[in-house]
Design an enzyme around this catalytic site. Sequence first.
Site, PDB file in Angstrom:
ATOM      1  N   HIS A 148      -9.462   1.416   5.082  1.00 44.12           N
ATOM      2  CA  HIS A 148      -8.171   1.606   5.775  1.00 44.12           C
ATOM      3  C   HIS A 148      -8.375   2.582   6.939  1.00 44.12           C
ATOM      4  CE1 HIS A 148      -4.031   2.731   6.561  1.00 44.12           C
ATOM      5  NE2 HIS A 148      -3.681   1.621   5.941  1.00 44.12           N
ATOM      6  N   GLY A 153       3.018   2.588  10.716  1.00 43.59           N
ATOM      7  CA  GLY A 153       4.014   3.640  10.501  1.00 43.59           C
ATOM      8  C   GLY A 153       4.774   4.038  11.745  1.00 43.59           C
ATOM      9  N   ASN A 160       0.868  -1.186   0.000  1.00 36.96           N
ATOM     10  CA  ASN A 160       0.000   0.000   0.000  1.00 36.96           C
ATOM     11  C   ASN A 160       0.898   1.228   0.000  1.00 36.96           C
ATOM     12  OD1 ASN A 160      -1.802   2.049   0.457  1.00 36.96           O
ATOM     13  ND2 ASN A 160      -2.313   1.424   2.564  1.00 36.96           N
ATOM     14  N   TRP A 161       0.984   1.866  -1.160  1.00 42.49           N
ATOM     15  CA  TRP A 161       1.899   3.018  -1.279  1.00 42.49           C
ATOM     16  C   TRP A 161       1.346   4.276  -0.617  1.00 42.49           C
ATOM     17  CZ3 TRP A 161       3.701   2.775  -7.154  1.00 42.49           C
ATOM     18  CH2 TRP A 161       4.523   1.648  -7.303  1.00 42.49           C
ATOM     19  N   LYS A 162       0.074   4.260  -0.265  1.00 46.79           N
ATOM     20  CA  LYS A 162      -0.569   5.466   0.282  1.00 46.79           C
ATOM     21  C   LYS A 162      -0.333   6.615  -0.706  1.00 46.79           C
ATOM     22  CE  LYS A 162      -0.113   3.361   4.766  1.00 46.79           C
ATOM     23  NZ  LYS A 162       0.029   3.479   6.215  1.00 46.79           N
ATOM     24  N   SER A 191       3.848  -1.809  10.320  1.00 43.80           N
ATOM     25  CA  SER A 191       5.306  -1.898  10.470  1.00 43.80           C
ATOM     26  C   SER A 191       5.869  -3.278  10.129  1.00 43.80           C
ATOM     27  CB  SER A 191       5.728  -1.456  11.877  1.00 43.80           C
ATOM     28  OG  SER A 191       5.368  -0.104  12.100  1.00 43.80           O
ATOM     29  N   GLU A 200      -6.711   4.999   7.899  1.00 42.48           N
ATOM     30  CA  GLU A 200      -6.491   6.407   7.532  1.00 42.48           C
ATOM     31  C   GLU A 200      -7.730   6.988   6.851  1.00 42.48           C
ATOM     32  OE1 GLU A 200      -2.791   5.727   5.460  1.00 42.48           O
ATOM     33  OE2 GLU A 200      -1.886   5.180   7.379  1.00 42.48           O
ATOM     34  N   GLY A 226       2.994  -0.940   4.257  1.00 44.38           N
ATOM     35  CA  GLY A 226       3.055   0.463   3.865  1.00 44.38           C
ATOM     36  C   GLY A 226       4.487   0.857   3.525  1.00 44.38           C
ATOM     37  N   GLY A 227       5.173   1.452   4.491  1.00 48.41           N
ATOM     38  CA  GLY A 227       6.516   2.017   4.270  1.00 48.41           C
ATOM     39  C   GLY A 227       7.482   1.083   3.560  1.00 48.41           C
ATOM     40  N   GLU A 240      -5.008  -4.447  10.924  1.00 49.24           N
ATOM     41  CA  GLU A 240      -3.967  -3.437  11.082  1.00 49.24           C
ATOM     42  C   GLU A 240      -4.209  -2.664  12.378  1.00 49.24           C
ATOM     43  OE1 GLU A 240      -2.090  -2.354   7.022  1.00 49.24           O
ATOM     44  OE2 GLU A 240      -3.785  -1.026   7.341  1.00 49.24           O
TER      45      GLU A 240
HETATM   46  P1  13P Z   1       3.322   0.641   7.607  1.00 54.12           P
HETATM   47  O1  13P Z   1       3.791  -0.682   7.021  1.00 54.12           O
HETATM   48  O2  13P Z   1       4.048   1.798   7.054  1.00 54.12           O
HETATM   49  O3  13P Z   1       3.253   0.573   9.093  1.00 54.12           O
HETATM   50  O4  13P Z   1       1.799   0.823   7.093  1.00 54.12           O
HETATM   51  C1  13P Z   1       0.888  -0.196   7.295  1.00 54.12           C
HETATM   52  C2  13P Z   1      -0.340   0.133   6.530  1.00 54.12           C
HETATM   53  O5  13P Z   1      -1.108   0.998   6.916  1.00 54.12           O
HETATM   54  C3  13P Z   1      -0.594  -0.622   5.298  1.00 54.12           C
HETATM   55  O6  13P Z   1      -1.887  -0.403   4.840  1.00 54.12           O
END
Ligand code: 13P
Length: 261
Positions: free
Chosen positions: A102, A180, A12-14, A220, A104, A241-242, A174
């Site tokens: 998600h 993050g 997930n690149w956000k 993470s 967010e 994510g990251g 999650e």
């Molecule tokens: P991180 O891997 O950056 O913690 O993000 C997780 C995430 O929200 C994936 O959707």
Amino acid sequence: MANARKPFISGNWKMNHNHLDAVQFIQKLYYRLEKDDYEAVEISIHSPFTDIRSLQTIIESDKMKFHIGAQNCHYEPSGAFTGEVSAPMLAKLSVSHVIIGHSERREYFGETDEIVNKKLKAVLGNGMTPILCCGETLEERESGEANSKVEGQIRAGLAGITKEHVASMVIAYEPIWAIGTGATATSADAEEMCLHIRGVVAGVAGNDAAESVRIQYGGSVKPGNIAELMAQPNIDGALVGGASLEADEFAALIQYRNHGR
Ligand code: 13P
């Protein structure tokens, strides 16, 4: 007995990477991976909307085995919804997997369980697979409400969805406090919640659907902790994510089964 669910790792690149970055990324990832990797793991890339057409062109022309993903969609097929993108528009771009709900989106864009449920139906109705996200805040975990929060999200999200569709879905657990932050849930805590989620799915859609639904852990996930998470019987994949933003690091995640060899 090992389960029949194929491991599924999603990036997930956000709101990161423009379409030129995306093309460079996918070429690099493709060259880093081996044939065995695609046999062992399904992989989806959830870029911003603006990158999808470029990714689709390159993935299809080079016959790369990546699923094309999106991070969100609107629940209506078309209409006066300025700034939104619909499920049929994504399906037309060969998108196969859409992240829905998600944390967010729930937190910053006011998505309720009811909206999440409508979006899930739109994704499924257009022949795509949703990745339904759920997870608790730190306060909820500390006050012992994590299980009930997640159960409520799953029950409301899956309302009115057929057992067959539930069986085909992906659920991503999650924990919000792990996103993050570098603070991953322990693999035991993640497993416990994923087992709980499978039990909730069994209650809503029956044992067959619960056995088939794939549950990812997200928060993470890094090359250094993924193998232990994936070793848990109820964790079938990761939503990353990251660590999905850089091709070498994402390839190392996908190749988790080689770790320690
Ligand atoms: P991180 O891997 O950056 O913690 O993000 C997780 C995430 O929200 C994936 O959707």
